[in-house]
Design an enzyme around this catalytic site. Structure first.
Site, short mmCIF file in Angstrom:
data_model
loop_
_atom_site.label_atom_id
_atom_site.label_comp_id
_atom_site.label_asym_id
_atom_site.label_seq_id
_atom_site.Cartn_x
_atom_site.Cartn_y
_atom_site.Cartn_z
N GLU A 1 127.49 50.58 101.83
CA GLU A 1 127.93 49.50 102.43
C GLU A 1 129.21 49.01 102.58
O GLU A 1 130.00 49.44 101.42
CB GLU A 1 127.29 48.53 101.45
N GLU B 1 123.54 48.47 95.24
CA GLU B 1 122.16 48.39 94.96
C GLU B 1 121.18 49.48 95.79
O GLU B 1 120.23 49.10 96.17
CB GLU B 1 121.79 47.03 95.19
N GLU C 1 122.00 44.08 90.44
CA GLU C 1 121.75 45.33 91.37
C GLU C 1 120.21 45.31 91.15
O GLU C 1 119.71 45.79 92.20
CB GLU C 1 122.70 46.66 90.99
#
Length: 902
Positions: free
Chosen positions: A130, A273, A307
């Site tokens: 990410e 996550e 998370e």
């Protein structure tokens, strides 16, 4: 929407309004990795199909720093071309039938200092995808609205990398030739590429088997390096509590056979996550009482919760595009805040958590809203998406979600969450989709009635201001509050429309100090002690009847909206609220307002702030009353007695002289230390013993107040020359049975500038030289300590030359450079501009190693235009020097260009 890079030139801005759906969907991804630090081989086999809703066009796949070896379509070679970093395929099968695409690439993880994509840390492999890291692993449609089913096979040397992990469930594993082995993982859920993860290395795990409320068995695992296993109990307990809370509060169960957390010391963020395989900064996993403070324990609980909660709010339902980032982050911050509050047994502990959250918002997010990087919770454009992982997206986004709950009720919000998952599970959606779900589940709520206007919180940047004034009619026994709202212009938004602002308020009798019953004129017949007023226009008023004494209004209770409240309280009114308000937040806020008023007055009028006594007797007496109060929680007392930060004081001023602010706040600290010395001695003796170590709110609060007492007692000793309390503090440092007490004692010696600080620092380093996270505290304490005559910058330069300093490790870089440049305004803003020169050097140096970390550091001068001379010109020159660097990354370029823009 794709970001198209032409060669090596700067990237153009990406605009939310330009979003188009992908021209192709990817249904399945089969990845095979032959892991080698110098040359990892990646075979990517995908099944794709054209999107019939988008006009036929070539397939453009994102990639960065990859060596392309082979491209096959349906098993056959095909032509392709490179357009900048994109792989472009034009000769693809027509129609909407699926086709197979195979891409073989190699990369060099050991050279990846950006820590994005696949990289090596401490001889182990990790990933961070990410927002746009997956393109550094293989060519792909690297955007969040492309969700696929993943199968992953990992192959590596078994002796070096005995643990091989990826998303989902382990379906096969075994030995290979030449001492290698493999593991095959299948994720049963569709996910976007940013949630992909792999880990390979020499790791050990704490394991716990649980049975969920739904009756399913699950394996929870926390992986760390050998030697750290004894520091994982709290993280595991936090994970189990998170699983239980999400089931109980929202009916959301764990949806995988196993859930894994892996800790690494080289990580750009706090945690990630990735579906079923969360990768964490060690800072938010490792803890035992000898090495972690109470704050560390609380942060681990919060981040593990955050998370895990992403498993549903972010993974099962994800973002259509990165402009919707707050859809997952704002919502999940709200969820982790609620989780931490729900774990608090006492209302006072809940209040402390809320105050701590608001303090972060007002110290970090409000300045962002007023600075060059101001952006809405849902931004309209960006150049580098990594720059928009901000307190606006996260913390302000959480406040927007909190207002939704306020406007619909706790139960109503839960109904809305249920509807949200019924509608959108397994999809990539928008902030509008979420807000509509909450409103539709509560059709009679203020949110539903005002939804289009409420969504201005997503589209308008800036912090609204609410001005209020009150009128008491003794004869009629009525009290009327008049409100008006406004919001200052921000870049690209010169005029703001009214927001929907929920204001929770109450009244406190100015004579009795009692909470008054509220009967709203033309309102519900039932009286209550709190009233929720929803302001939706520029002006609004509310009148309360049967008010038998002149009241003091308690406005914005619990900080019910992220706004600045302007009410011309007298000192007497604030003292009444500080002593009597039943709302803990506004009780704390009254003390903050009194301290802030004293600071601002002294900054404006004092000829020599270093010799000033800014605090009046009434404030000192009020603080003594709080400190000695027989029933107030110790943690709450510590918050009330903490002065507003230099950063927060600066934000209240139009022109900022950092050294003047620093001198005034230091004078306030010294005044509290000396005027309350006997009270601090009492506070320490009453709270120094907490029994066997437990990181619960009550024990943590007692340790915090004892630590504050030591800090002030050591500071008072600098005036009296008495070495008794510094000596006691050094002894407490030596004898402490936990890191909280030990570090509080060390901090007291260092922050007071006492001569005993030097031997204590040397002893601390000797004790913990092999504990990286503890050494981060040691570095940060010295870089962030109060500046006296300019001693901090030379100390920072010495710390950077220390054998344990490593610029390439983000935690260590933050512990020294960020602690100085971003968290020590009195040391950083020097009249000789040396702090700014140091900042520019470090931004440029870090940009060549890790642009994300460099861009975060670059924001230390966001508010340079508010500075008085000579600071303003010197800061501008430093920014211009950074901006002049020809090969600056897009990350840093966006920050400094926006800072310098008119």
């Amino acid at each position: 929407m794709l970001q198209i890079r032409e060669g090596s030139g700067p990237a153009a801005a990406i605009h939310r309004g330009d979003y188009t759906a992908p021209a192709y969907w990817i249904d399945t991804v089969d990845l095979s990795f032959d892991l080698d630090p110098a040359k990892t081989r990646v075979l990517n086999k995908m099944t794709l199909r054209r999107n019939p809703d988008v006009a036929a066009q070539p397939l453009r796949l994102d990639g960065e720093e990859l060596n392309l070896a082979r491209v096959l379509v349906n098993g056959q070679g095909t032509s392709f071309k490179m357009d900048g970093d994109q792989l472009v395929l034009e000769n693809l099968p027509e129609g909407t039938e699926p086709f197979a695409l195979e891409i073989f690439t190699t990369c060099a993880p050991v050279k990846n200092t950006k820590l994005m994509g696949l990289y090596v840390s401490n001889d182990s492999f990790f990933t961070q995808c990410e927002a746009e890291g997956f393109r550094r692993i293989t060519y792909f449609l690297d955007r969040p609205d492309v969700m696929a089913m993943y199968t992953v096979t990992l192959r590596a040397d078994k002796a070096k990398y005995p643990v091989l992990l990826s998303n989902g469930n382990l379906v096969d594993s075994g030995a290979l030739d030449d001492g290698r082995h493999f593991a095959k993982w299948v994720d049963p859920h569709k996910k976007p590429s940013y949630l992909f993860a792999l880990v390979a290395g020499l790791l050990v795990a704490r394991e716990q088997r649980i049975t969920s409320r739904a009756g399913k068995d699950h394996l929870l695992q926390v992986f760390v390096r050998p030697g750290d296993l004894d520091k994982t109990e709290h993280a595991m307990n936090s994970l189990m509590a998170s699983v239980a809370w999400d089931e109980a509060r929202f009916g959301l169960s764990l949806d995988l056979e196993r859930f894994m957390i892996v800790a690494t010391s080289d990580f750009n963020m706090g945690a990630m996550e990735n579906k079923g395989l969360n990768i964490f900064n060690t800072k938010y996993v490792l803890a035992n009482q000898a090495t972690a403070t109470d704050v560390d324990y609380a942060n681990i609980e919060s981040v593990v919760g955050h998370e895990y909660f992403h498993n549903w709010t972010g993974n099962r339902i994800t973002c259509r595009d990165w402009f919707q980032l707050s859809l997952k982050e704002g919502l999940t911050v709200f969820r982790d805040q609620e989780f931490s509050q729900d774990l608090c047994a006492e209302p006072s502990a809940r209040a402390v958590k809320r105050i701590e959250d608001v303090r972060v918002l007002r110290t970090a997010q409000f300045p962002e809203d007023a600075g060059p990087m101001a952006h809405p919770v849902r931004p309209d454009s960006y150049i580098e998406i990594n720059n928009f992982y901000t307190v606006t997206i996260y913390e302000k986004g959480a406040e927007v979600v909190r207002m939704m709950q306020t406007l619909t009720s706790r139960a109503g919000f839960a109904k809305g969450m249920t509807l949200y998952f019924e509608r959108f599970d397994g999809q990539a959606v928008t902030c509008d989709d979420f807000a509509q779900s909450i409103a539709d589940a509560n059709p009679d709520s203020a949110l539903a009635n005002l939804l289009p206007q409420f969504k201005r919180w997503y589209s308008q940047a800036g912090t609204p201001r609410v001005a209020a004034r009150g009128e008491y009619d003794a004869a009629a026994q009525t009290y009327t509050l008049h409100f008006s709202q406004s919001c200052a212009p921000t870049s690209g938004q010169p005029a703001k429309q009214p927001y929907v602002i929920p204001i929770l308020l109450g009244l406190v009798g100015s004579s009795s100090g009692q909470a008054l019953s509220l009967h709203a004129q033309h309102g519900p017949g039932e009286a209550s002690l709190n009233y929720l007023l929803v302001i939706a226009q520029e002006h609004a008023s509310i009148t309360f009847t049967h008010i038998q004494e002149e009241p003091v209004p308690s406005i914005l209770r619990g900080f019910s909206a992220p706004v600045v409240l302007d009410f011309d309280y007298t000192d007497a009114q604030l003292l009444t609220l500080l002593a009597n308000d039943p709302d803990p937040f506004n009780r704390w806020e009254a003390g903050q307002r009194l301290a802030l008023r004293s600071a601002i007055n002294c900054i404006a009028t004092s000829e020599d702030p270093t010799r000033a006594t800014p605090l009046n007797d009434a404030y000192i007496d009020a603080m003594r009353a709080v400190l000695r109060h027989p029933t107030l929680d110790a943690a709450f007392k510590e918050l009330v007695l903490a002065l507003p930060s230099e950063t927060y004081i600066a934000e209240q001023l139009d022109v900022v002289d950092p050294q003047r602010i620093h001198a005034v706040r230091e004078a306030m600290r010294l005044q509290l230390a000396t005027a309350l010395q006997a009270d601090w001695e009492w506070a320490f003796s009453a709270h120094e013993h907490t029994g066997a170590y437990q990181p619960d709110p009550v024990s943590s609060g007692r340790r915090a107040l004892a630590g504050m007492a030591l800090n002030f007692l050591c500071l008072a000793a600098t005036q009296t020359g008495d070495d008794i309390w510094p000596g006691k503090t050094l002894q407490r440092f030596k004898d402490a049975s936990n890191m909280t007490d030990r570090f509080n004692a060390l901090q007291a010696l260092v922050s007071s500038g006492h001569a005993l600080a030097a031997p204590a620092l040397a002893r601390f380093h000797a004790l913990f030289k092999d504990e990286a996270l503890v050494l981060d505290k040691w570095f940060a304490l010295q870089a962030g300590t109060s500046d006296r005559g300019g001693q901090v910058l030379p100390a920072v330069r010495q710390l950077m030359a220390h054998p344990d300093f490593n610029l390439r490790n983000p935690n260590r870089a933050r512990s020294v450079i960020f602690s100085y440049c971003s968290a020590n305004p009195g040391g950083f803003h020097r009249t000789d501009a040396a702090g700014y020169v140091f900042w520019a050097d470090r931004v440029i140096e870090l940009d060549g190693i890790n642009p994300q970390v460099a861009a975060r550091l670059a924001r230390a001068l966001d508010r340079w235009k508010k500075l008085a001379e000579p600071y303003r010109s010197a800061a501008q020159a430093a920014l211009q020097r950074v901006a002049a660097k020809a090969d600056l990354s897009n990350d840093v370029r966006e920050v400094v260009d926006r800072a310098l823009a008119d």
